[in-house]
Design a protein around this motif. Sequence first.
Motif, PDB file in Angstrom:
ATOM      1  N   UNK A   1       2.756   3.637  10.564  1.00 17.92           N
ATOM      2  CA  UNK A   1       3.482   2.638   9.767  1.00 17.92           C
ATOM      3  C   UNK A   1       3.768   1.390  10.604  1.00 17.92           C
ATOM      4  N   UNK A   2       3.148   1.282  11.752  1.00 17.28           N
ATOM      5  CA  UNK A   2       3.511   0.191  12.654  1.00 17.28           C
ATOM      6  C   UNK A   2       3.277  -1.189  12.063  1.00 17.28           C
ATOM      7  N   UNK A   3       2.403  -1.251  11.063  1.00 17.64           N
ATOM      8  CA  UNK A   3       2.160  -2.570  10.460  1.00 17.64           C
ATOM      9  C   UNK A   3       3.360  -3.051   9.637  1.00 17.64           C
ATOM     10  N   UNK A   4       4.260  -2.122   9.288  1.00 20.13           N
ATOM     11  CA  UNK A   4       5.462  -2.582   8.585  1.00 20.13           C
ATOM     12  C   UNK A   4       6.710  -2.359   9.436  1.00 20.13           C
ATOM     13  N   UNK A   5       6.498  -2.295  10.739  1.00 18.39           N
ATOM     14  CA  UNK A   5       7.601  -2.047  11.673  1.00 18.39           C
ATOM     15  C   UNK A   5       8.829  -2.933  11.443  1.00 18.39           C
ATOM     16  N   UNK A   6       8.662  -4.270  11.278  1.00 20.09           N
ATOM     17  CA  UNK A   6       9.855  -5.116  11.100  1.00 20.09           C
ATOM     18  C   UNK A   6      10.667  -4.712   9.870  1.00 20.09           C
ATOM     19  N   UNK A   7       9.979  -4.341   8.819  1.00 22.95           N
ATOM     20  CA  UNK A   7      10.671  -3.965   7.590  1.00 22.95           C
ATOM     21  C   UNK A   7      11.461  -2.661   7.810  1.00 22.95           C
ATOM     22  N   UNK A   8      10.847  -1.721   8.501  1.00 25.16           N
ATOM     23  CA  UNK A   8      11.525  -0.449   8.753  1.00 25.16           C
ATOM     24  C   UNK A   8      12.777  -0.676   9.599  1.00 25.16           C
ATOM     25  N   UNK A   9      12.648  -1.521  10.618  1.00 26.30           N
ATOM     26  CA  UNK A   9      13.802  -1.791  11.474  1.00 26.30           C
ATOM     27  C   UNK A   9      14.912  -2.497  10.692  1.00 26.30           C
TER      28      UNK A   9
ATOM     29  N   UNK B   1       0.812  -1.228   0.000  1.00 27.07           N
ATOM     30  CA  UNK B   1       0.000   0.000   0.000  1.00 27.07           C
ATOM     31  C   UNK B   1       0.846   1.279   0.000  1.00 27.07           C
ATOM     32  N   UNK B   2       2.148   1.125   0.214  1.00 29.07           N
ATOM     33  CA  UNK B   2       2.998   2.315   0.340  1.00 29.07           C
ATOM     34  C   UNK B   2       3.982   2.436  -0.816  1.00 29.07           C
ATOM     35  N   UNK B   3       4.360   3.669  -1.087  1.00 24.73           N
ATOM     36  CA  UNK B   3       5.370   3.877  -2.129  1.00 24.73           C
ATOM     37  C   UNK B   3       6.745   3.698  -1.508  1.00 24.73           C
ATOM     38  N   UNK B   4       7.763   3.314  -2.273  1.00 20.24           N
ATOM     39  CA  UNK B   4       9.117   3.149  -1.722  1.00 20.24           C
ATOM     40  C   UNK B   4       9.616   4.433  -1.052  1.00 20.24           C
ATOM     41  N   UNK B   5       9.238   5.563  -1.596  1.00 13.92           N
ATOM     42  CA  UNK B   5       9.682   6.834  -1.024  1.00 13.92           C
ATOM     43  C   UNK B   5       9.132   7.016   0.391  1.00 13.92           C
ATOM     44  N   UNK B   6       7.896   6.586   0.587  1.00 12.65           N
ATOM     45  CA  UNK B   6       7.296   6.712   1.928  1.00 12.65           C
ATOM     46  C   UNK B   6       8.045   5.853   2.939  1.00 12.65           C
TER      47      UNK B   6
END
Lengths: 346, 267
Positions: free
Chosen positions: B88-96, B48-53
């Motif tokens: 963005x907490x639903x993609x928290x693992x990816x962000x970390x 649902x998100x763009x790479x830039x986001x």
Amino acid sequence: MKRAGDGEEAPGQNASAGQRKSDQSDGDNSGCDLGKADMQNEDNNPGIRREIRSKYRELIQSVQQNREDMLSPSNNKLTEVLEEANKLFKDVRQPREAALDAQLLVVTTDLGKEKASQLAAEGAAFDPTAFTEHLLSYMGLNRLNDGEDEQPIGAAIGYLPPDAWHKVAQRAESCFRAAPSFHYMMGSFHAEPPPPKQRMERQRKPPSKEVKRIMPTQLKKMEGSHQEATEKEVERILGYLKTYYQDDPTSPISYYEFVIDPKSFSRTVENIFHTSFLVRDGLARMYFDNYKLPCIAPVEEGEVEAGGSSIRKQCIVSISPKLWKELIEAYDIRNTLIQPSNAQPE
Amino acid sequence: MTQRKRTSNTQSSSQSKRTSGPAATQEEDDDQTFTQPSTTQVQRGMEKLTPAQVDQKTAEVVQFFLVKDQKKIPVRRADLVKHVVKEYRNIYPEIMKRAARIFDQVFGLKMIEIDAKNHMYILINKLETVEGASPITNPTNPKMGMLFVILSVIFMKGGVVGENVIWKTLKNLKVDVGEKHEEFGDVKKVVTDEFVRQRYLEYVRIPHTEPIEHEFHWGQRAEVEVSKSKILAFMGELHEQDPQSWSQQYQEAHSSSSTQPSTSSQR
């Protein structure tokens, strides 16, 4: 472990032997005496119970206070404490004492654990005192006094250069894999501290100003009233008395005419009060004229001393509103001779 | 993946709470209600998100870490989610994962979870410090010198040391706990509060002591950040002694030189 074994068999052994201390005042446990005693009696003697508990507490306290001492491998203090406790345990009867014994056991076990860990350290032992000595040299301690006399171990005399801790920190850096801290090139702005400061100032300043405004006026009033005011008033009245006397020294000044303010009874009372000081201090004298009416006159400079030697007399002047009105009529007083101090005299 | 349903539930509820409830009361909630999203959830979220986001959010996390690291206070996952990751907490693992990669590849730092139970992270330097010539002469913090002394004593004494030993050692070094030190200020506060919050030290009450006494251990940060073998080497230098003569410490220093944070967090 030996201790635990001893403890278990102690009560049984005790029951048969009936051992107890005969001399309570003797603090040393070696002063034990063998003697047949009534067990029941001994168990319920609150004095003995209390003594045992207090001895346990002392023992626990001494263990806690001398922790470092006891840990030192050079002495046998821990064993001594345990032996002492074993002696005490022979007389333990009640749960409270047993609980104290258990507490002591916990404390000593803890010490034992630590002592054991010291022993386990094979190889060179680490002595923090020696470490600090070496470190002080590393930090560049400037030893002022090299004399070994009266120099307590570990507490080296001298002073450290101001960069001493920086030097250690620098050396420490190589042991730390700390991330270098990040800083903004232009510095960061501190968003938080200023606002509360401003708020504090605004809230606090206005009341402080009001307080300052009130305080000086209050103080002035305080100074103006009371004692000093009385003195001033007395002097002012003396001034009036002197001028009236100088205007016409021959005619006597009637006391009532002088003192009465026909417009105010309270002023009259005040005048009487203040005039009485003049008389007391010997600055004015009172006498009766030919008609036996009271008169007042200032005492002249030369007369003051003579007046001092004359016999003092006391009298009370009483006045009531009724009497005041009668006097005003009798003397036909229209104006007051003593102007009120706060009213501008014409 | 039986958790999936529950996870999405708690997430939506905590999100709705975030918009309404007062912020202060939520701090504790956040950590409890935050459940690590599953891989499929992350995948769906990423779609649902763009790479830039995602890059933008990752950069925010990186900056948050760097700023927090200035004071060496570990980053709590709960704070991270609440203040930075937010929606963005639903993609928290990816962000970390991405943030860790940036630290690793760009900054030469390593992001480590020092406390698996409370989810705390720190940064450590991945690069070995070269002996002697340091390219940048950082202004040294004298407090680190004091910390170094304390950690050394704890380590040399076998990992645990009563507070009195530390106070006595510092006193010998002309730092009196009871007095205000010109460089350290309130010494007791620095040692038992600042160093503890930074997780360099643990300050634990010794049971059954009257008056209350405490003992010091190495904190979780020290375990991963500080090299025991280097401390021992310094000890040898100071005492003019072979570091191997402290056989136990030597053993410990060289067995744990691979620095495994998991062993420390178990203690």
